[in-house]
Every structure is written in structure tokens, then in C-alpha cells.
Design a protein around this motif. Structure first.
Motif, PDB file in Angstrom:
ATOM      1  N   ILE A  41      70.803  43.867  36.616  1.00  0.00           N
ATOM      2  CA  ILE A  41      70.967  42.919  37.710  1.00  0.00           C
ATOM      3  C   ILE A  41      70.882  43.636  39.049  1.00  0.00           C
ATOM      4  O   ILE A  41      70.276  43.157  40.007  1.00  0.00           O
ATOM      5  CB  ILE A  41      72.312  42.173  37.584  1.00  0.00           C
ATOM      6  CG1 ILE A  41      72.309  41.312  36.321  1.00  0.00           C
ATOM      7  CG2 ILE A  41      72.570  41.323  38.817  1.00  0.00           C
ATOM      8  CD1 ILE A  41      73.611  40.604  36.062  1.00  0.00           C
ATOM      9  N   LEU A  42      71.492  44.842  39.106  1.00  0.00           N
ATOM     10  CA  LEU A  42      71.489  45.611  40.348  1.00  0.00           C
ATOM     11  C   LEU A  42      70.075  45.988  40.756  1.00  0.00           C
ATOM     12  O   LEU A  42      69.677  45.864  41.907  1.00  0.00           O
ATOM     13  CB  LEU A  42      72.329  46.879  40.184  1.00  0.00           C
ATOM     14  CG  LEU A  42      72.478  47.759  41.434  1.00  0.00           C
ATOM     15  CD1 LEU A  42      73.188  46.991  42.537  1.00  0.00           C
ATOM     16  CD2 LEU A  42      73.223  49.038  41.100  1.00  0.00           C
ATOM     17  N   GLU A  43      69.254  46.421  39.789  1.00  0.00           N
ATOM     18  CA  GLU A  43      67.907  46.865  40.085  1.00  0.00           C
ATOM     19  C   GLU A  43      67.015  45.719  40.560  1.00  0.00           C
ATOM     20  O   GLU A  43      66.056  45.925  41.298  1.00  0.00           O
ATOM     21  CB  GLU A  43      67.284  47.530  38.862  1.00  0.00           C
ATOM     22  CG  GLU A  43      67.896  48.895  38.542  1.00  0.00           C
ATOM     23  CD  GLU A  43      67.332  49.470  37.266  1.00  0.00           C
ATOM     24  OE1 GLU A  43      66.857  48.666  36.438  1.00  0.00           O
ATOM     25  OE2 GLU A  43      67.378  50.687  37.083  1.00  0.00           O
ATOM     26  N   SER A  44      67.339  44.470  40.117  1.00  0.00           N
ATOM     27  CA  SER A  44      66.515  43.333  40.500  1.00  0.00           C
ATOM     28  C   SER A  44      67.055  42.615  41.742  1.00  0.00           C
ATOM     29  O   SER A  44      66.523  41.591  42.144  1.00  0.00           O
ATOM     30  CB  SER A  44      66.436  42.336  39.327  1.00  0.00           C
ATOM     31  OG  SER A  44      67.745  41.853  39.009  1.00  0.00           O
ATOM     32  N   SER A  45      68.116  43.127  42.354  1.00  0.00           N
ATOM     33  CA  SER A  45      68.734  42.502  43.516  1.00  0.00           C
ATOM     34  C   SER A  45      67.783  42.507  44.708  1.00  0.00           C
ATOM     35  O   SER A  45      67.120  43.505  44.983  1.00  0.00           O
ATOM     36  CB  SER A  45      70.021  43.246  43.882  1.00  0.00           C
ATOM     37  OG  SER A  45      70.435  42.914  45.194  1.00  0.00           O
ATOM     38  N   PRO A  46      67.722  41.383  45.480  1.00  0.00           N
ATOM     39  CA  PRO A  46      66.889  41.347  46.697  1.00  0.00           C
ATOM     40  C   PRO A  46      67.305  42.409  47.709  1.00  0.00           C
ATOM     41  O   PRO A  46      66.456  42.955  48.425  1.00  0.00           O
ATOM     42  CB  PRO A  46      67.132  39.935  47.244  1.00  0.00           C
ATOM     43  CG  PRO A  46      67.549  39.124  46.060  1.00  0.00           C
ATOM     44  CD  PRO A  46      68.335  40.073  45.197  1.00  0.00           C
ATOM     45  N   ILE A  47      68.602  42.719  47.772  1.00  0.00           N
ATOM     46  CA  ILE A  47      69.083  43.738  48.706  1.00  0.00           C
ATOM     47  C   ILE A  47      68.532  45.107  48.325  1.00  0.00           C
ATOM     48  O   ILE A  47      68.066  45.869  49.176  1.00  0.00           O
ATOM     49  CB  ILE A  47      70.629  43.780  48.735  1.00  0.00           C
ATOM     50  CG1 ILE A  47      71.177  42.483  49.318  1.00  0.00           C
ATOM     51  CG2 ILE A  47      71.127  44.985  49.537  1.00  0.00           C
ATOM     52  CD1 ILE A  47      70.766  42.242  50.764  1.00  0.00           C
ATOM     53  N   LEU A 105      72.369  48.568  55.653  1.00  0.00           N
ATOM     54  CA  LEU A 105      72.464  47.795  54.418  1.00  0.00           C
ATOM     55  C   LEU A 105      73.226  48.549  53.332  1.00  0.00           C
ATOM     56  O   LEU A 105      74.036  47.961  52.605  1.00  0.00           O
ATOM     57  CB  LEU A 105      71.058  47.442  53.922  1.00  0.00           C
ATOM     58  CG  LEU A 105      70.305  46.370  54.721  1.00  0.00           C
ATOM     59  CD1 LEU A 105      68.892  46.192  54.174  1.00  0.00           C
ATOM     60  CD2 LEU A 105      71.053  45.045  54.688  1.00  0.00           C
ATOM     61  N   LEU A 106      72.986  49.850  53.227  1.00  0.00           N
ATOM     62  CA  LEU A 106      73.712  50.661  52.246  1.00  0.00           C
ATOM     63  C   LEU A 106      75.213  50.585  52.495  1.00  0.00           C
ATOM     64  O   LEU A 106      76.010  50.395  51.571  1.00  0.00           O
ATOM     65  CB  LEU A 106      73.236  52.118  52.314  1.00  0.00           C
ATOM     66  CG  LEU A 106      71.872  52.427  51.694  1.00  0.00           C
ATOM     67  CD1 LEU A 106      71.416  53.820  52.105  1.00  0.00           C
ATOM     68  CD2 LEU A 106      71.925  52.315  50.178  1.00  0.00           C
ATOM     69  N   GLU A 118      63.373  39.118  57.326  1.00  0.00           N
ATOM     70  CA  GLU A 118      63.349  37.700  57.022  1.00  0.00           C
ATOM     71  C   GLU A 118      63.098  37.435  55.537  1.00  0.00           C
ATOM     72  O   GLU A 118      63.232  36.302  55.083  1.00  0.00           O
ATOM     73  CB  GLU A 118      62.225  37.030  57.832  1.00  0.00           C
ATOM     74  CG  GLU A 118      62.539  37.035  59.334  1.00  0.00           C
ATOM     75  CD  GLU A 118      61.397  36.484  60.157  1.00  0.00           C
ATOM     76  OE1 GLU A 118      60.289  36.323  59.576  1.00  0.00           O
ATOM     77  OE2 GLU A 118      61.582  36.216  61.358  1.00  0.00           O
ATOM     78  N   CYS A 119      62.727  38.471  54.781  1.00  0.00           N
ATOM     79  CA  CYS A 119      62.397  38.233  53.376  1.00  0.00           C
ATOM     80  C   CYS A 119      63.663  38.080  52.535  1.00  0.00           C
ATOM     81  O   CYS A 119      64.735  38.449  52.955  1.00  0.00           O
ATOM     82  CB  CYS A 119      61.529  39.347  52.827  1.00  0.00           C
ATOM     83  SG  CYS A 119      62.373  40.939  52.672  1.00  0.00           S
TER      84      CYS A 119
END
Length: 236
Positions: free
Chosen positions: A3-9, A38-39, A235-236
Motif C-alpha cells: 500500500i505504501l509503495e502505491s501511495s500517491p504521496i 512532503l517527507l 496538482e496531481c
């Protein structure tokens, strides 16, 4: 894929880190700064992004300076280096200044230092135009300028330190890793000469005015107020 690897962030940070290697210095600095924010905001470490993004070495960026750094400039260099977990080396032989750091820290540190040096010189110039015309000797004018610079830098360094306390540049677990990489890079550069500051006389009035005026210098303005080429990413 987790889930973490596929996160938009996570995906956004990966794109920003890729942009941080851009040959466009301004774009690289903007991307590096945004990635760091962000990190920190999401309590992520580089290890959370992907294995290949983990730092393996410290890098260096060399900037033009002068063969002799005045006391105020040495203090600004030290303040910026500390704020972004970097080390700095001055080379009096060729007048160069080298920043040593890991990943995005390095780009942001150099960009911030360049902006702040110009900002401090600008407000000092404005102060001197008003207050130095009545002084008869160059020695008096230099004392006034030196004192103002020191006062301004003391305020800026306090603001940088406060920002770092509120938003640490490096997640706790990564601190010893970065320190080790920077230490290794410094050792590879050979013996380095330490410069010790001498006690100097100052004008209390000029110093206090420098402290006050520097409160209006936005320590992030050089990055956040510039035209942002990363709008599509945001914006993405």
C-alpha cells in the motif's frame, strides 16, 4: 506492491526526487525543497520511498566566494549548513566554498545560502545609504557595516534553527546515516583548516538594527516565492 509503495504521496515524492537531479539549478532546488517538505509532513524516510533512493554517498557543490570570508559570512555559512544537515568548507586558496551533504539537503542548502547572502547584502546597503553618509572615516563606516551584518545574520540563524526544530530536515533514523556519509566525504577531501573567529568591536546600535531588519527576510522566500515549475506535480 505494498500500500505504501502505491501511495500517491510516495509517487509524487519519487517524481520530485527525479526532478531534483535536473540540470536546471532553479528547478532542482524547488523540487528538492518540496520533496523534503512532503517527507517531513508525512513522517517518511528515504527508505520508505524505494530501495534505490536510499543515499549511498554524500555529494558536493562548489560555489564562488572570496579568498577571505568576513565573520558575518562565516556565521551565515555555518547557520545554513546546520539548518540543512550539511557541512561547509572554505578554500582560501581559490576563494571557493564547498557544501557537502546528502541528497536533496545539498541543493536546498546552496540555493538558500545564495538567496540569503544577497538578501543580507541588500538590506545592509540600504542601511548604509541612510546612516553612513555622516561618518568621516572609512574605518567608522566599516565598523557600522560589520556590526549591521552580524546583527542581521544572528536573526537569520535563529530563524533557521527555529525552522529546523519545527520541521526537521532529516528523520531521526536517517541522522547517523547522513552524518556517516558526510564524514566519509570530508575525510576523502584530506586535511582541512579550521578558521577561528577573532573577537571584534561592534556598534551596538547598528547590530540591533541589523537584528530588527532581518526579521523581514523570508528565509524560504528564495524558493517558495519564485515561479514554480512544479505546478503540475503539486496538482496531481
Amino acid at each position: 506492491m505494498s500500500i505504501l509503495e502505491s501511495s500517491p504521496i510516495i509517487d509524487k515524492i519519487r517524481k520530485l526526487l527525479a526532478l531534483a537531479n535536473s540540470s536546471n539549478e532553479h528547478e532542482a532546488a524547488l523540487a528538492a525543497a518540496h520533496a523534503q517538505r512532503l517527507l517531513s509532513a508525512h513522517n517518511l524516510a528515504m527508505a520508505d520511498i524505494e530501495t534505490q533512493c536510499r543515499p549511498e554517498k554524500a555529494d558536493q557543490i562548489e560555489t564562488a566566494s572570496s579568498k577571505k570570508l568576513p565573520k558575518w559570512l562565516r556565521q551565515l555559512v555555518a547557520g545554513v549548513g546546520s539548518a540543512f544537515d550539511c557541512q561547509t568548507i572554505h578554500h582560501p586558496g581559490n576563494g571557493k566554498l564547498t557544501f557537502v551533504g546528502v541528497g536533496a539537503d545539498l541543493q536546498v542548502a546552496v540555493y538558500t545560502f545564495t538567496y540569503l547572502e544577497k538578501a543580507v547584502r541588500r538590506i545592509c546597503s540600504q542601511y548604509m545609504k541612510v546612516h553612513a553618509h555622516s561618518l568621516s572615516s572609512s574605518r567608522q563606516r566599516e565598523l557600522l557595516r560589520h556590526s549591521y551584518y552580524l546583527g542581521a545574520v544572528s536573526t537569520i540563524n535563529r530563524m533557521l534553527a527555529s525552522q529546523k526544530r519545527e520541521t526537521p530536515v532529516t528523520p531521526g533514523a536517517m541522522v547517523p546515516v547522513k552524518e556517516g556519509l558526510i564524514k566519509r566525504a570530508m575525510n576523502e577531501m584530506g586535511s582541512l583548516r579550521t578558521v577561528h573567529s577573532r573577537r571584534s568591536y561592534i556598534s551596538g546600535e547598528a547590530y540591533a538594527r541589523g537584528e530588527l531588519d532581518a526579521r523581514n527576510v523570508g528565509i524560504n522566500k528564495g524558493i517558495t516565492n519564485a515561479q514554480n515549475p512544479l505546478k503540475q506535480l503539486e496538482e496531481c
